[in-house]
Write an enzyme that holds these catalytic residues in place. Structure first.
Site, PDB file in Angstrom:
ATOM      1  N   ASN A   1     -12.574  10.760  -1.377  1.00 25.34           N
ATOM      2  CA  ASN A   1     -13.092  10.034  -2.529  1.00 25.34           C
ATOM      3  C   ASN A   1     -13.259   8.568  -2.151  1.00 25.34           C
ATOM      4  O   ASN A   1     -12.402   7.999  -1.467  1.00 25.34           O
ATOM      5  CB  ASN A   1     -12.126  10.148  -3.716  1.00 25.34           C
TER       6      ASN A   1
ATOM      7  N   GLY B   1     -13.373   8.464  -8.224  1.00 27.25           N
ATOM      8  CA  GLY B   1     -11.995   8.647  -8.662  1.00 27.25           C
ATOM      9  C   GLY B   1     -10.945   8.246  -7.644  1.00 27.25           C
ATOM     10  O   GLY B   1      -9.787   8.672  -7.741  1.00 27.25           O
TER      11      GLY B   1
ATOM     12  N   HIS C   1      -7.788   8.741   2.773  1.00 26.18           N
ATOM     13  CA  HIS C   1      -7.038   9.996   2.856  1.00 26.18           C
ATOM     14  C   HIS C   1      -8.025  11.133   2.667  1.00 26.18           C
ATOM     15  O   HIS C   1      -8.925  11.071   1.824  1.00 26.18           O
ATOM     16  CB  HIS C   1      -5.925  10.057   1.803  1.00 26.18           C
TER      17      HIS C   1
ATOM     18  N   HIS D   1      -4.162   1.146   8.350  1.00 29.28           N
ATOM     19  CA  HIS D   1      -4.679   0.935   7.000  1.00 29.28           C
ATOM     20  C   HIS D   1      -6.184   0.690   7.031  1.00 29.28           C
ATOM     21  O   HIS D   1      -6.653  -0.292   7.606  1.00 29.28           O
ATOM     22  CB  HIS D   1      -3.983  -0.259   6.340  1.00 29.28           C
TER      23      HIS D   1
ATOM     24  N   THR E   1      -8.015   6.471  -6.196  1.00 34.14           N
ATOM     25  CA  THR E   1      -6.909   5.737  -6.838  1.00 34.14           C
ATOM     26  C   THR E   1      -5.979   5.080  -5.835  1.00 34.14           C
ATOM     27  O   THR E   1      -5.247   4.163  -6.192  1.00 34.14           O
ATOM     28  CB  THR E   1      -6.080   6.670  -7.743  1.00 34.14           C
TER      29      THR E   1
ATOM     30  N   CYS F   1       0.856  -1.195   0.000  1.00 37.14           N
ATOM     31  CA  CYS F   1       0.000   0.000   0.000  1.00 37.14           C
ATOM     32  C   CYS F   1       0.889   1.241   0.000  1.00 37.14           C
ATOM     33  O   CYS F   1       1.723   1.422   0.894  1.00 37.14           O
ATOM     34  CB  CYS F   1      -0.901  -0.002   1.225  1.00 37.14           C
TER      35      CYS F   1
HETATM   36  P1  5GP Z   1      -7.576   9.758  -4.705  1.00 37.15           P
HETATM   37  O1  5GP Z   1      -7.743   9.933  -6.181  1.00 37.15           O
HETATM   38  O2  5GP Z   1      -7.344   8.311  -4.332  1.00 37.15           O
HETATM   39  O3  5GP Z   1      -8.657  10.395  -3.873  1.00 37.15           O
HETATM   40  O4  5GP Z   1      -6.277  10.579  -4.325  1.00 37.15           O
HETATM   41  C1  5GP Z   1      -4.999  10.041  -4.363  1.00 37.15           C
HETATM   42  C2  5GP Z   1      -4.056  11.202  -4.328  1.00 37.15           C
HETATM   43  O5  5GP Z   1      -2.760  10.729  -4.016  1.00 37.15           O
HETATM   44  C3  5GP Z   1      -3.953  11.945  -5.662  1.00 37.15           C
HETATM   45  O6  5GP Z   1      -4.319  13.294  -5.484  1.00 37.15           O
HETATM   46  C4  5GP Z   1      -2.488  11.769  -6.049  1.00 37.15           C
HETATM   47  O7  5GP Z   1      -1.948  12.906  -6.678  1.00 37.15           O
HETATM   48  C5  5GP Z   1      -1.825  11.469  -4.729  1.00 37.15           C
HETATM   49  N1  5GP Z   1      -0.635  10.645  -4.839  1.00 37.15           N
HETATM   50  C6  5GP Z   1      -0.502   9.518  -5.581  1.00 37.15           C
HETATM   51  N2  5GP Z   1       0.728   8.996  -5.418  1.00 37.15           N
HETATM   52  C7  5GP Z   1       1.374   9.817  -4.545  1.00 37.15           C
HETATM   53  C8  5GP Z   1       2.695   9.798  -4.002  1.00 37.15           C
HETATM   54  O8  5GP Z   1       3.515   8.906  -4.265  1.00 37.15           O
HETATM   55  N3  5GP Z   1       3.020  10.808  -3.150  1.00 37.15           N
HETATM   56  C9  5GP Z   1       2.134  11.792  -2.827  1.00 37.15           C
HETATM   57  N4  5GP Z   1       2.563  12.742  -1.986  1.00 37.15           N
HETATM   58  N5  5GP Z   1       0.882  11.843  -3.330  1.00 37.15           N
HETATM   59  C10 5GP Z   1       0.509  10.864  -4.175  1.00 37.15           C
HETATM   60 ZN    ZN Z   2      -2.336   1.391   3.660  1.00 35.62          ZN
END
Ligand code: 5GP
Ligand code: ZN
Length: 116
Positions: free
Chosen positions: A89, A95, A102, A48, A97, A6
């Site tokens: 999200n 969306g 978070h 987690h 990812t 993760c």
């Molecule tokens: P989600 O789309 O899941 O709500 O948001 C995931 C967020 O994590 C995205 O805004 C993306 O830019 C951020 N993100 C993805 N990989 C990394 C990373 O390796 N480091 C940091 N600081 N942010 C990340």
């Molecule tokens: Zn995790």
């Protein structure tokens, strides 16, 4: 998902670098790697939890701490009065990812509504 696979568990553990802006025994907050506004911080729990759907009563205090930390981060940057956005999200239609919950804390510009 195992912690070693993760992304955010690995950031929490310090195995992957991130620009951390806050940490305590429950939470870590760091700048989003792809910021959508002048302030784009992610507040994540050390434990987690894959999605908001997986939250249980035992997490209630943790989620409250996440929200209050988001407000504190916004306030210390001067965005409390002007406003900012907090977003969880959940799953594909929203969306999501990274499947470790978070809280996005986004501000520093005028934000559109409804979201895309
Ligand atoms: P989600 O789309 O899941 O709500 O948001 C995931 C967020 O994590 C995205 O805004 C993306 O830019 C951020 N993100 C993805 N990989 C990394 C990373 O390796 N480091 C940091 N600081 N942010 C990340
Ligand atoms: Zn995790």
């Amino acid at each position: 998902m195992a912690a070693d696979s993760c992304l955010f568990c690995r950031i929490v553990a310090g195995e992957i670098p991130a620009n951390k802006v806050y940490e305590d025994d429950q939470l870590v907050a760091f700048n989003d790697i792809n910021p959508q506004a002048p302030m784009h911080v992610l507040v994540v729990p050390r434990t987690h939890v894959a999605t908001v759907n997986d939250l249980a009563p035992e997490h209630d205090a943790l989620v409250g701490a996440m929200m209050r930390r988001a407000a504190a981060i916004a306030a210390e940057r001067g965005f409390a009065a002007g406003g900012y956005r907090t977003v969880f999200n959940c799953n594909s239609d929203a969306g999501q990812t990274v499947f470790h919950i978070h809280l996005h804390v986004i501000g520093g510009r005028r934000l559109g509504w409804p979201p895309g």
